[in-house]
Design a protein around this motif. Structure first.
Motif, PDB file in Angstrom:
ATOM      1  N   MET A  11      28.123  43.282  31.928  1.00 55.75           N
ATOM      2  CA  MET A  11      29.177  43.970  31.823  1.00 55.75           C
ATOM      3  C   MET A  11      28.577  45.545  32.409  1.00 55.75           C
ATOM      4  N   TYR A  17      37.139  56.508  40.928  1.00 54.02           N
ATOM      5  CA  TYR A  17      37.364  56.185  42.158  1.00 54.02           C
ATOM      6  C   TYR A  17      38.798  56.476  42.602  1.00 54.02           C
ATOM      7  N   ARG A  55      35.323  35.242  31.157  1.00 52.97           N
ATOM      8  CA  ARG A  55      35.283  36.193  29.934  1.00 52.97           C
ATOM      9  C   ARG A  55      36.617  36.118  29.568  1.00 52.97           C
ATOM     10  N   LEU A  61      38.660  54.576  35.215  1.00 54.51           N
ATOM     11  CA  LEU A  61      38.505  54.024  36.395  1.00 54.51           C
ATOM     12  C   LEU A  61      38.808  54.925  37.899  1.00 54.51           C
ATOM     13  N   LEU A  94      42.288  42.955  28.171  1.00 55.95           N
ATOM     14  CA  LEU A  94      41.762  44.278  28.747  1.00 55.95           C
ATOM     15  C   LEU A  94      42.699  44.317  30.124  1.00 55.95           C
ATOM     16  N   ASP A  99      25.907  43.090  40.755  1.00 56.28           N
ATOM     17  CA  ASP A  99      25.998  42.322  39.753  1.00 56.28           C
ATOM     18  C   ASP A  99      27.225  42.568  38.734  1.00 56.28           C
TER      19      ASP A  99
HETATM   20  C1  HEM Z   1      40.873  51.830  40.559  1.00 56.96           C
HETATM   21  C2  HEM Z   1      41.215  50.377  40.038  1.00 56.96           C
HETATM   22  C3  HEM Z   1      39.937  49.666  39.674  1.00 56.96           C
HETATM   23  C4  HEM Z   1      38.671  49.616  39.589  1.00 56.96           C
HETATM   24  C5  HEM Z   1      37.872  50.688  40.380  1.00 56.96           C
HETATM   25  C6  HEM Z   1      38.150  48.563  38.967  1.00 56.96           C
HETATM   26  C7  HEM Z   1      36.482  48.159  38.752  1.00 56.96           C
HETATM   27  C8  HEM Z   1      36.282  47.370  37.841  1.00 56.96           C
HETATM   28  C9  HEM Z   1      34.878  47.451  37.036  1.00 56.96           C
HETATM   29  C10 HEM Z   1      33.831  48.305  37.787  1.00 56.96           C
HETATM   30  C11 HEM Z   1      34.860  46.355  36.279  1.00 56.96           C
HETATM   31  C12 HEM Z   1      33.329  46.045  35.692  1.00 56.96           C
HETATM   32  C13 HEM Z   1      32.758  44.897  36.172  1.00 56.96           C
HETATM   33  C14 HEM Z   1      31.794  44.361  35.283  1.00 56.96           C
HETATM   34  O1  HEM Z   1      31.809  44.564  34.208  1.00 56.96           O
HETATM   35  O2  HEM Z   1      30.775  43.780  35.577  1.00 56.96           O
HETATM   36  C15 HEM Z   1      36.053  45.856  36.302  1.00 56.96           C
HETATM   37  C16 HEM Z   1      36.322  44.702  35.387  1.00 56.96           C
HETATM   38  C17 HEM Z   1      37.784  44.206  35.245  1.00 56.96           C
HETATM   39  N1  HEM Z   1      38.770  44.578  35.958  1.00 56.96           N
HETATM   40 FE1  HEM Z   1      39.022  46.147  37.148  1.00 56.96          FE
HETATM   41  N2  HEM Z   1      39.160  47.798  38.347  1.00 56.96           N
HETATM   42  C18 HEM Z   1      40.190  48.518  38.750  1.00 56.96           C
HETATM   43  C19 HEM Z   1      41.542  48.192  38.533  1.00 56.96           C
HETATM   44  C20 HEM Z   1      41.899  46.958  37.794  1.00 56.96           C
HETATM   45  C21 HEM Z   1      43.108  46.605  37.449  1.00 56.96           C
HETATM   46  C22 HEM Z   1      44.329  47.402  37.784  1.00 56.96           C
HETATM   47  C23 HEM Z   1      43.105  45.348  36.542  1.00 56.96           C
HETATM   48  C24 HEM Z   1      44.055  44.654  35.901  1.00 56.96           C
HETATM   49  C25 HEM Z   1      44.917  44.265  36.626  1.00 56.96           C
HETATM   50  C26 HEM Z   1      41.654  45.164  36.500  1.00 56.96           C
HETATM   51  C27 HEM Z   1      41.197  44.135  35.680  1.00 56.96           C
HETATM   52  C28 HEM Z   1      40.008  44.114  35.403  1.00 56.96           C
HETATM   53  C29 HEM Z   1      39.276  43.259  34.294  1.00 56.96           C
HETATM   54  C30 HEM Z   1      40.100  42.467  33.425  1.00 56.96           C
HETATM   55  C31 HEM Z   1      37.933  43.397  34.103  1.00 56.96           C
HETATM   56  C32 HEM Z   1      36.948  42.761  33.274  1.00 56.96           C
HETATM   57  C33 HEM Z   1      35.989  41.664  33.748  1.00 56.96           C
HETATM   58  C34 HEM Z   1      36.635  40.243  33.547  1.00 56.96           C
HETATM   59  O3  HEM Z   1      37.792  40.149  32.860  1.00 56.96           O
HETATM   60  O4  HEM Z   1      36.165  39.300  33.834  1.00 56.96           O
HETATM   61  N3  HEM Z   1      41.010  46.109  37.167  1.00 56.96           N
HETATM   62  N4  HEM Z   1      37.127  46.609  37.036  1.00 56.96           N
END
Ligand code: HEM
Ligand SMILES: Nc1ncnc2c1ncn2[C@@H]1O[C@H](COP(=O)(O)OP(=O)(O)O)[C@@H](O)[C@H]1O
Ligand SMILES: [Mg+2]
Lengths: 565, 179
Positions: free
Chosen positions: B1, B82, B137, B78, B142, B113
């Protein structure tokens, strides 16, 4: 105390995190550096590779060019080797066939005919291949000469018309009077190819050839438009056009024969002469090929001899158009030949209905009408035309096997001719009905009485009005009184000689465009030519001219002058 | 992560609870990283689970609630990092629909990664967006938080219903516009 402990630990963690971040940053920086390094190297390698490939390609290209040259050379030699025995086969088979005919050996006549025919086909194929290889080997030479468009086209039409008509097609043409500089043999070959294709791929339809003046990118030229109502081509088929050995599809060979070389050759020839071929086609409806060639040959330094652009309209201007209505193709062709020589645009119609339609559409100045025709006969056409107030004014000359002149005149015909009609007759009748022609006057300037009289007789017989002048000074007075359409000029004369006369003549704007032909017994020197250059149309040596040629030239110049007016 | 998830999380704990609580949960968890995170690093996602569990124990708040709240907070972080993604979209639905096939795709280009979930969308009914979360996961909470954070950012009136799914960590979110 507790709080300090927490903060210490926090700082400890922060420090560790910072160090880690720095390590990561450093590692990333290194990575970037190495990746960059790799990229640079890759770039170098790529450049190297590109160089290598380019060298390889250029070698391959050189080899290909050389191979192609050798192939073409081989083909050229081979073709020659093949043609020699083939000529023997063709010659002997023809001879044997005649002998067999004479001796009545019917069984052989047919077979020998087949050998003869096959031999000729093979020969034409070999000729095509030879042509193409010559072009590709860069060995095809152009022989540019002054070409009378009308004569050349008539030649082609005579050769090609049996071919076109054998499929039940009608051959129509609108020809242009004029001269261009081109390679006549090659022009003929191109037109023959396109016309025979049109005839071959059209059944019970129309094949037409329209020649017109047309500038391309500001360059004066002549456009030959070959249109047919045949099988046409799909866009996919057209993609392969002009490629050697390509026919629209493989079934073509089976159905229509041929080699697929005609278009390839025609296009290459056109390009060599500085022109081009374009094609338009609608599947199952017909095809139009348009050939454009510069009127001054491929050499841009050569001056064009054709009338300038804009004069093109004379083709269509009603006062010069003659509509010939006759069901006999031979008659149509004859008339076409006679009349276009006289500078008229000729429209032909094979039957009454079409004749009426064309009369309405084109408003010809005179109509020549055959009496006996299948379907609507000449009398019906005559009455129809005369009852249409818009067409009633067009003079109609009836041409018939039987003498029904009284009926003809009663129905409104202007003249009545009985078949067979000879050239002079038809022309003099036409002339009678074309006003413009009657007002053409020719000024003959000549001090030798006998010559002057002889010239006058000749011209009057052709229907021209002649004015005579014994020397340059008198001639100038004549011109001042009434401007002639044409001047025939002697050079050596008392008082004012021919040189002085033209110099004076060209000083006045309104006199400048009168065509002058010099007819002289003087041995023309290069200096004489220089002095006359640009002032006179042509210089003819006494004793070296043929009556027909001179008359034809006069006619052409008069047409030119008329259109420039 | 990614480290930025951890730094954001600890930042939130420090702000919403205290420095002390943050310290306690780090000390109590058995963390290979020792609890020192940098946003540019990458750490095992188990550390996050341990931290959350410890926080729940200490505060008496259920894990799910904590993670959801963190999700809301994370979203603000976030989009601060961005901003272009937010600028490209005028409504919550529009940006949410782009998470799977655009935002996370771009994220993966920057961080090969990164370990990202997948989202499946259903948009058959007007005014309703259904998102199905799947991940190796257990971070459905989240996701819920992030969705809520997103709606809040746009100030829209959208109801989020979460329906459990039989398969492992997956979850189904039904988002309905309220009139
Ligand atoms: C500006 C918008 C967003 C950006 C730049 C972004 C970027 C990221 C980043 C960098 C991670 C981490 C990856 C890691 O831990 O290796 C992540 C994880 C995650 N993102 Fe986003 N995200 C965005 C929006 C969203 C939204 C709106 C959702 C939900 C609908 C979301 C759901 C998730 C979840 C649940 C994870 C956790 C990893 C997992 O569950 O496997 N993201 N995101
Ligand atoms: N007027 C036309 N109408 C339809 N198809 C044509 C016409 N002229 C040429 N083509 C197509 O182009 C092909 C190539 O013509 P050409 O090069 O003259 O070779 P060939 O006449 O020996 O077949 C023909 O086989 C035919 O398929
Ligand atoms: Mg052909």
């Amino acid at each position: 105390m507790q709080e300090i402990e927490v903060l210490r630990r926090q700082i400890e963690r922060e420090k560790k995190a910072r160090k880690e971040a720095e390590q990561i940053a450093e590692q990333k920086t290194r990575e970037i550096y190495y990746v960059n390094q790799e990229l640079l190297q890759l770039n170098d390698q790529l450049e190297e590779l590109v160089k290598e490939r380019t060298a390889e390609l250029s070698l391959a290209r050189d080899e290909a060019i050389e191979a192609n040259r050798i192939k073409s050379q081989f083909l050229a030699n081979m073709s020659h080797e093949l043609r020699t025995p083939l000529n023997a086969i063709i010659g002997y088979s023809e001879m044997l066939k005649e002998e067999a005919e004479d001796e009545g050996v019917e069984g052989f006549v047919d077979d020998l005919g087949k050998i003869h025919h096959a031999g000729k086909h093979l020969l034409s194929l070999i000729n095509d291949i030879l042509d193409l290889s010559k072009i590709e080997a860069g060995k095809m030479d152009l022989y540019l000469e002054s070409c009378d468009i009308n004569t050349t086209i008539q030649d082609v039409l005579t050769t090609v018309s049996p071919l076109v008509e054998s499929n039940g097609n009608r051959l129509e043409f609108v020809i242009l009077q004029g001269v261009m500089r081109t390679d006549i043999t090659k022009l003929r070959q191109i037109l023959f190819n396109l016309l025979s294709n049109a005839g071959k791929f059209t059944k019970q339809g129309t094949v037409s050839l329209t020649v017109s003046l047309e500038a391309y990118h500001g360059k004066p030229g002549v456009s030959f438009c070959i249109q047919d109502t045949g099988i046409g081509m799909t866009p996919e088929q057209m993609d392969h056009l002009f490629q050697a050995f390509k026919q629209a599809d493989s079934s073509t060979t089976r159905k229509y024969g041929g080699t697929g070389l005609g278009l390839a050759i025609s296009q290459r020839l056109c390009q060599m002469m500085g022109g081009h071929i374009a094609v338009e086609s609608v599947y199952e409806q017909g095809t139009t090929f348009t050939v454009w060639l510069p009127s001054s040959g491929s050499n841009p330094d050569c001056e064009s001899v054709l009338p300038e652009e804009g004069s093109q309209s004379y083709l269509d201007e009603g006062h010069n158009t003659i509509l010939v209505i006759d069901d006999d193709p031979a008659m149509l062709q004859l008339m076409q030949r006679y009349l276009s020589k006289e500078g008229y645009a000729v429209i032909v119609a094979r039957n009454g209905q079409e004749g009426i339609r064309l009369a309405k559409e084109r408003r010809p100045s005179v109509i020549s009408l055959d009496v006996l025709m299948p379907g609507m006969d000449g009398w019906t056409v005559l009455t129809t035309l005369k009852s249409d107030p818009e067409l009633a004014g067009i003079p109609i000359i009836m041409i018939s096997m039987t003498d029904d002149r009284n009926l003809g005149y009663a129905l409104g015909a202007s003249d009545f001719l009985i078949k067979p009609v000879n050239r002079d007759k038809i022309i003099s009748v036409l002339d009678k009905h074309i006003m413009e022609r009657q007002s053409d006057s020719i000024l003959v300037i000549e001090d030798d009485l006998a010559t002057s009289q002889m010239m006058t007789r000749m011209l009057v017989k052709e229907g021209y009005r002649v004015i005579r002048a014994g020397d340059g000074r008198i001639a100038l007075e004549c011109v001042a009184q009434s401007i002639p359409q044409f001047i025939l000029l002697d050079l050596m004369m008392p008082n004012m000689d021919g040189f002085e006369f033209v110099t004076e003549l060209r000083k006045r704007d309104e006199w400048r465009s009168i065509p002058v032909v010099v007819l002289t017994a003087k041995d023309i020197t290069a200096e004489d030519r220089m002095r006359l250059n640009g002032y006179v149309e042509n210089i003819v040596q006494k004793g070296h001219w043929r009556r027909e040629d001179l008359l034809e030239e006069i006619r052409n110049l008069l047409i030119g002058a008329r259109t420039n007016r | 992560m990614k480290g930025m998830v951890f730094t954001s999380f600890l930042e939130m704990v420090e702000n919403k609870f205290s420095l002390d609580v943050a310290d306690q949960i780090i000390e109590a968890s058995n963390l290979p990283s020792g609890g020192s995170y940098t946003s540019v690093g990458t750490y095992p996602h188990n550390e996050m689970i341990q931290l959350v569990v410890q926080l729940a124990e200490r505060t008496g708040i259920p894990v799910a609630d904590l993670v959801r709240t963190f999700g809301e907070y994370l979203f603000t972080q976030l989009i601060a990092m961005y901003p272009q993604f937010i600028q490209e979209h005028q409504t919550a639905f529009s940006i949410l629909r782009k998470v799977d096939n655009y935002i996370h795709v771009e994220v993966l280009k920057l961080y090969p990664d990164a370990e990202l979930p997948t989202f499946e969308y259903e948009t058959s009914e007007p005014g309703t967006l259904i998102m199905i979360y799947r991940s190796s996961r257990p971070f459905a909470d989240l996701a819920e938080g992030l969705i809520l954070g997103c709606i809040e950012h746009y100030g829209e009136n959208i109801e989020v219903k979460r329906e459990p799914m039989d398969e492992g960590t997956a979850a189904r979110f039904v988002l309905t516009e309220r009139k």
